[in-house]
Design a protein around this motif. Structure first.
Motif, short mmCIF file in Angstrom:
data_model
loop_
_atom_site.label_atom_id
_atom_site.label_comp_id
_atom_site.label_asym_id
_atom_site.label_seq_id
_atom_site.Cartn_x
_atom_site.Cartn_y
_atom_site.Cartn_z
N ALA A 278 -7.65 4.81 -3.63
CA ALA A 278 -7.40 4.99 -2.20
C ALA A 278 -7.25 3.63 -1.51
O ALA A 278 -6.35 3.43 -0.69
CB ALA A 278 -8.53 5.78 -1.56
N GLN A 279 -8.11 2.68 -1.87
CA GLN A 279 -8.03 1.34 -1.27
C GLN A 279 -6.69 0.70 -1.60
O GLN A 279 -6.05 0.08 -0.75
CB GLN A 279 -9.13 0.43 -1.83
CG GLN A 279 -10.53 0.94 -1.64
CD GLN A 279 -11.06 0.69 -0.24
OE1 GLN A 279 -10.32 0.27 0.63
NE2 GLN A 279 -12.33 0.98 -0.02
N ARG A 280 -6.25 0.85 -2.86
CA ARG A 280 -4.98 0.28 -3.31
C ARG A 280 -3.83 0.82 -2.46
O ARG A 280 -2.99 0.07 -1.97
CB ARG A 280 -4.70 0.68 -4.77
CG ARG A 280 -5.47 -0.11 -5.77
CD ARG A 280 -4.68 -1.34 -6.23
NE ARG A 280 -5.55 -2.27 -6.92
CZ ARG A 280 -5.77 -2.25 -8.22
NH1 ARG A 280 -5.18 -1.35 -8.97
NH2 ARG A 280 -6.59 -3.11 -8.78
N VAL A 281 -3.83 2.15 -2.31
CA VAL A 281 -2.76 2.78 -1.54
C VAL A 281 -2.75 2.23 -0.12
O VAL A 281 -1.71 1.84 0.41
CB VAL A 281 -2.94 4.31 -1.54
CG1 VAL A 281 -1.97 4.95 -0.56
CG2 VAL A 281 -2.75 4.88 -2.93
N LEU A 282 -3.92 2.15 0.48
CA LEU A 282 -4.01 1.67 1.86
C LEU A 282 -3.52 0.24 1.96
O LEU A 282 -2.81 -0.13 2.89
CB LEU A 282 -5.46 1.75 2.34
CG LEU A 282 -5.94 3.14 2.75
CD1 LEU A 282 -7.42 3.13 3.03
CD2 LEU A 282 -5.19 3.62 3.99
N LYS A 283 -3.92 -0.56 0.98
CA LYS A 283 -3.56 -1.98 1.00
C LYS A 283 -2.04 -2.13 0.88
O LYS A 283 -1.40 -2.87 1.62
CB LYS A 283 -4.22 -2.65 -0.19
CG LYS A 283 -4.85 -3.99 0.18
CD LYS A 283 -5.24 -4.73 -1.07
CE LYS A 283 -6.10 -5.92 -0.79
NZ LYS A 283 -7.39 -5.80 -1.47
N LYS A 284 -1.48 -1.37 -0.06
CA LYS A 284 -0.06 -1.49 -0.36
C LYS A 284 0.78 -1.22 0.89
O LYS A 284 1.79 -1.86 1.11
CB LYS A 284 0.28 -0.48 -1.45
CG LYS A 284 1.68 -0.68 -2.02
CD LYS A 284 1.91 0.23 -3.18
CE LYS A 284 3.38 0.19 -3.57
NZ LYS A 284 3.68 1.19 -4.58
N TYR A 285 0.32 -0.26 1.69
CA TYR A 285 1.12 0.10 2.86
C TYR A 285 0.58 -0.56 4.12
O TYR A 285 0.85 -0.13 5.23
CB TYR A 285 1.19 1.61 3.00
CG TYR A 285 1.97 2.22 1.88
CD1 TYR A 285 3.37 2.31 1.96
CD2 TYR A 285 1.34 2.64 0.71
CE1 TYR A 285 4.10 2.84 0.90
CE2 TYR A 285 2.07 3.17 -0.34
CZ TYR A 285 3.45 3.26 -0.23
OH TYR A 285 4.18 3.77 -1.27
N GLY A 286 -0.25 -1.59 3.92
CA GLY A 286 -0.71 -2.39 5.06
C GLY A 286 -1.49 -1.62 6.09
O GLY A 286 -1.32 -1.83 7.28
#
Lengths: 295, 286
Positions: free
Chosen positions: A284-292
């Motif tokens: 979930a963190q990765r996804v959030l990070k990827k899309y800023g």
């Protein structure tokens, strides 16, 4: 000692203090994993990890003890999946309403209520489930008892809804105005803009929100322990009784002879559970990070 | 990494210096006694404690439940003075105690009958031990097979961590496993609630709880294989052993109890103490 030197030292000390505070959380997570493995470890040698793949969970027996995690995994999975089926559509719609349609005064009124929902103690929810939801389910489906996976799932969705709403709303709000304005300028209606432009743009954030919601739900203990009936059966029927991993640990840890095989098996359940929530969080963190969308 | 380690040391140091020295010593020395163990016995032990502390204001007793296993573990780890247990110590636990240089002394302080309760509208009034075994192992699933109406049986049980569960498994199920479809509920009050709510339900609870649940649930008579007719659980039948599903309740201490613990145990076995046993729904031993 010159004044600037003094300042330099204070600066360094301050830095050190902050770094130490920040590193405790990392250390604690590592220590928890370490401790779990330390307690669960001996099980791998005696009776061996293949015992965890048994199809039954019968930890207290005069015949033969079975430590199959399968029925418990399926129980947790079933309750979580059902909870998400209920939670996701409701939460996303509410988030859209709050982020895009609601009047500021409505928003001020709605948000505190959602926060309150998040702060209900799970034991209280469990009572509510036992006295209100279970009889309702029983009457609705003509069952012998309302202690089912579905009952647990409904309570869990009450817990996950606030989490998913507030995170989804953040995702929707962070969609650039330029996109919405462009859509409106091209003649799309307000609703068309929401469903064809804003929602797709915010989707990654919503996906992450759902994952964090799943993490919250799968780790919930007390409410589930009270209403799912806790029979360790391998089933995928929403109206059957299930035993979740969390309920198993909570119900059995208090009594189990210290250091026994059963005790170690409970620690393995803990490791599996922590592994799942850990993985969900990371993704979930990765996804959030990827899309800023990380704040 | 070095930085992190150093920082942690610093953090620990600050945490340690932040500790305060404990509260100042009280003028009269208070004897403290901790009793831990069986959930079945919590109510009884608390009643004993209340009465005992009235006449011994200098003794401070803490009573905690959590189950027989927890109590025994606490005794083995030396974290409790007295362990209350609703089952015998297992061989494994005795070995652990030996390993920890603890020598458990067992004392029976009361007797408990385990009553079978069903929904008040259930026409069945008694079951044999054999029928109970078939029901709880999942071989009989409908009340009509044991002389009732055509209703599916809803099996209710305590969690496997409870002393009552183990006792029932040993004495009624003849050491067979419970049916996997039995609903395991945390605590006796949840069982009574569930029985009151479902027409096909059956559950087992301590005699004291069955008496309290009158009106919400009906107590069944039980017939052992060598008995001519079913026996209703009561003080008489439990003490005489006529009622098949009964058990002793124990106190365990490490070796001979210390002065305070001995005073308390003597009180429990005295006529006044045994009167409390009767009042809380259990059966006196003397």
């Amino acid at each position: 000692m010159s004044r600037s030197r003094k300042l330099h030292i204070t600066d360094k000390l301050m830095r050190l203090l902050l770094v130490s505070a920040a590193s405790t959380s990392v250390l604690i997570v590592c220590l928890i994993f370490l401790f779990l493995f330390k307690e669960a470890g001996p099980f791998a040698l005696q009776p061996g990890l293949e015992k965890l793949f048994d199809s039954q969970w019968i930890p207290v027996s005069f015949q033969e003890e079975h430590f199959g995690v399968g029925p418990l995994l399926s129980g947790s999975a079933l309750v979580t999946a059902l909870a998400m089926l209920v939670t996701v559509p409701i939460s996303v719609l509410v988030a859209i309403y709050i982020a895009e349609i609601a009047h500021p005064t409505e928003r001020e009124f709605l948000k505190p209520f959602i926060e309150i929902l998040a702060s209900i103690p799970s034991v209280v929810l469990g009572f509510f489930g036992l006295l209100v939801v279970a009889p309702l389910i029983k009457a609705l489906f003509g069952l012998t008892t309302g202690l089912t996976a579905l009952t647990g799932a409904l309570l869990l969705s009450l817990m996950a809804i606030p989490t998913i709403i507030s995170l989804s709303e953040d995702a929707l709000v962070s969609v650039p105005y330029a996109l919405k304005n462009a859509s409106l300028a091209l003649g799309a209606s307000h609703l068309q803009t929401i469903f064809r432009v804003t929602l797709p743009a915010a989707l990654p954030g919503i996906v992450a929100a759902v994952m964090l919601g799943i993490g919250r739900v799968i780790g919930e203990t007390m409410a589930v322990l009270m209403v799912t009936g806790n029979s360790a059966i391998l089933t995928f029927s929403p109206l059957a009784s299930v035993r979740t991993m969390t309920a198993t640990i909570a119900a059995e840890m208090g009594e189990v002879p210290f250091g026994s095989v059963h005790y170690q098996a409970l620690f393995w359940i803990g490791i599996i559970l922590l592994g799942i929530t850990f993985a969900l969080n990371i993704v979930a963190q990765r996804v959030l990070k990827k899309y800023g969308m990380m704040k | 990494m070095k930085k992190v380690a150093l920082a942690l040391g610093l953090l620990l140091a600050t945490a340690l210096t932040g500790c305060d020295s404990g509260p100042s010593q009280q003028s009269t020395p208070v004897q403290s006694l901790s009793i831990k163990g069986s959930d079945t016995m919590v109510h009884l032990v608390s009643s004993w404690t209340e009465e005992f502390m009235k006449s011994h204001p200098d003794v401070d007793i803490s009573v905690t439940g959590g189950g027989s296993g927890t109590g025994i573990a606490a005794l083995i780890n030396g974290t409790t003075d007295i362990c209350a247990a609703s089952r015998d110590m297992k061989e494994k636990e005795r070995k652990q105690a030996e390993g920890n240089k603890v020598s458990p002394v067992e004392l029976s302080v009361a007797r408990d009958g385990i009553a079978l309760i069903v929904h008040p509208e259930n026409p069945v009034t008694s079951l044999t031990i054999d029928q109970l075994r078939l029901i709880y192992t999942g071989k009989v699933t409908n009340w009509k097979e044991v002389g009732g109406s055509d209703t599916p049986i809803l099996l209710l049980s305590r969690e496997s961590s409870s002393g009552t569960f183990v006792f029932f498994q040993e004495h009624v199920l003849n050491k067979e496993d419970f049916s996997p479809s039995a609903r395991l509920l945390p605590g006796t009050s949840a069982l009574v609630q569930a029985v009151a709510a479902d027409r096909g339900a059956i559950a087992y609870v301590g005699l004291g709880f069955a008496a309290e649940a009158q009106g919400k649930a009906k107590t069944l008579g039980v017939q052992a294989s060598d008995q001519p007719s079913p026996v209703i659980p009561s003080e008489e039948t439990v003490r005489s052993g006529a009622y098949a599903v009964s058990r002793p309740l124990f106190f365990y201490t490490n070796g001979t109890p210390n002065e305070t613990a001995k005073q308390f145990i003597d009180f429990c076995l005295s006529p006044a103490g045994q009167k409390i046993v009767r009042e809380t729904g259990y059966v006196p031993v003397s």
